[in-house]
Scaffold this active site. Structure first.
Site, mmCIF file in Angstrom:
data_model
loop_
_atom_site.group_PDB
_atom_site.id
_atom_site.type_symbol
_atom_site.label_atom_id
_atom_site.label_comp_id
_atom_site.label_asym_id
_atom_site.label_seq_id
_atom_site.Cartn_x
_atom_site.Cartn_y
_atom_site.Cartn_z
ATOM 1 N N LEU A 33 0.820 -1.218 0.000
ATOM 2 C CA LEU A 33 0.000 0.000 0.000
ATOM 3 C C LEU A 33 0.849 1.261 0.000
ATOM 4 C CD1 LEU A 33 -2.731 -1.104 2.566
ATOM 5 C CD2 LEU A 33 -2.689 -1.435 0.085
ATOM 6 N N ALA A 35 0.201 5.925 -0.639
ATOM 7 C CA ALA A 35 -0.784 6.996 -0.419
ATOM 8 C C ALA A 35 -1.971 6.897 -1.385
ATOM 9 C CB ALA A 35 -0.102 8.352 -0.554
ATOM 10 N N HIS A 37 -3.499 4.145 -2.321
ATOM 11 C CA HIS A 37 -4.477 3.233 -1.721
ATOM 12 C C HIS A 37 -5.189 3.899 -0.543
ATOM 13 C CE1 HIS A 37 -1.543 0.248 -3.484
ATOM 14 N NE2 HIS A 37 -2.672 -0.210 -3.950
ATOM 15 N N LYS A 151 -6.704 5.917 -11.658
ATOM 16 C CA LYS A 151 -5.403 5.622 -12.284
ATOM 17 C C LYS A 151 -5.514 4.421 -13.225
ATOM 18 C CE LYS A 151 -0.800 4.317 -12.017
ATOM 19 N NZ LYS A 151 -0.979 2.895 -12.147
ATOM 20 N N VAL A 178 -3.680 9.747 -7.378
ATOM 21 C CA VAL A 178 -2.770 10.492 -6.493
ATOM 22 C C VAL A 178 -1.400 10.527 -7.162
ATOM 23 C CG1 VAL A 178 -1.725 10.582 -4.192
ATOM 24 C CG2 VAL A 178 -4.057 9.723 -4.475
ATOM 25 N N SER A 187 2.265 4.324 -7.891
ATOM 26 C CA SER A 187 2.045 2.929 -8.284
ATOM 27 C C SER A 187 3.095 2.070 -7.588
ATOM 28 C CB SER A 187 2.219 2.804 -9.798
ATOM 29 O OG SER A 187 2.395 1.437 -10.153
#
Ligand code: PAF
Length: 281
Positions: A33, A35, A37, A151, A178, A187
């Site tokens: 994870l 930011a 997520h 995304k 983000v 990613s």
């Protein structure tokens, strides 16, 4: 936050919430994870009372030469991040729990057409793996709403289509991409970039922005805009799979009066990076 690994445990917990008349919002992830997520969990807040996240690196959505074995797995860190983000339940099944007869022999869910264009052309079988696992997770969790990031715009479009066509009573919530300060979309695969490649990568966002500006100004030479995107990325040392202008609703060929999206996938070193920008006129 409770951490569970079996379907029975998830169902038992969600049943209690449902009996109390409370809404459940689900965030499916493959873990590792970041930011991006956490922004999905944040988006979930407005849509329900309880939040479930799944962490499952789904073998069915990886091709034979892709990074399934090396995909970054950080379960302890993920658990702490979800706890801090106010998640109620983390579901972390093993492969046998999701695919009791093995992922090769599993019953599959496919959204034809949409799954074989753009990324689907370069990653055959990928979206079938995504829709199969998401359909299974939806049957397990039975959420009122589920959150997906913009995304992965093609993934989001395919999941919306699947939910409509299979009459699943689940609200699909889209959360904005983000980005790092220089525009690179967050990613897990950004970790595959060397320092030099990381410095090159923001060209993807800048190229999408340039195309978006031309479309916002009313340009209709879509092929010219796509060619220019490919050239710019190649000149910067990337290997683009595609750079495409599409209608945002269904990824069909662009038409002047419609809400558009520019999508790209490009290889840089060991990473395959995807990104997109919607164009509202
Ligand atoms: O977007 C992802 O992380 C995955 O494709 C998903 C939706 C969790 C399915 O494995």
């Amino acid at each position: 936050m409770h951490t569970v690994t079996t379907i029975a445990e998830v169902r038992a917990r969600v049943r209690l919430w449902r009996e109390a008349g409370q809404r459940t919002v689900f965030v499916p992830t493959m873990g590792n994870l970041h930011a991006g997520h956490l922004s999905l969990i944040e988006a979930a807040r407005a849509h329900g009372d309880h939040f479930i996240a799944s962490i499952f690196v789904n073998p069915m959505q990886f091709g034979p030469n892709e990074d399934f074995a090396h995909y970054p797995r950080t379960p302890q860190r993920d658990e702490q991040m979800l706890r801090d983000a106010g998640c109620d339940l983390m579901f972390m099944p093993d492969v046998a729990e999701i695919y009791p007869h093995g992922s090769q022999r599993a019953t599959r869910v496919e959204v034809p057409g949409l799954s074989s264009i753009l990324c689907g052309e370069f990653r055959p079988g990928h979206f079938e793996g995504v829709t199969t696992v998401v359909a299974k997770l939806f049957h397990i969790v039975q959420p009122d709403a589920a959150v997906f990031g913009e995304k992965d715009f093609q993934q989001l479009t395919i999941i919306r289509r699947m939910v409509t066509e299979l009459c699943m009573p689940i609200e699909i919530v889209a959360a904005p991409t983000v980005r790092d300060a220089d525009g690179l979309a967050l990613s897990s695969r950004n970790q595959y970039l060397s320092a030099e490649e990381r410095a090159q990568a923001p060209i993807i966002y800048r190229t999408l922005q340039a195309a978006s500006r031309r479309l916002s100004a009313g340009e209709e030479d879509y092929t010219g805009i796509e060619r220019c995107g490919i050239d710019t990325l190649e000149r910067a040392g990337l290997r683009p799979d595609y750079f495409a202008v599409r209608c945002a609703q269904d990824l069909s060929a662009p038409e002047p009066a419609r809400h558009l999206v520019v999508l790209t996938a490009a290889r840089l070193g060991k990473a395959r990076l995807i990104d997109n920008l919607q164009v509202r006129r």
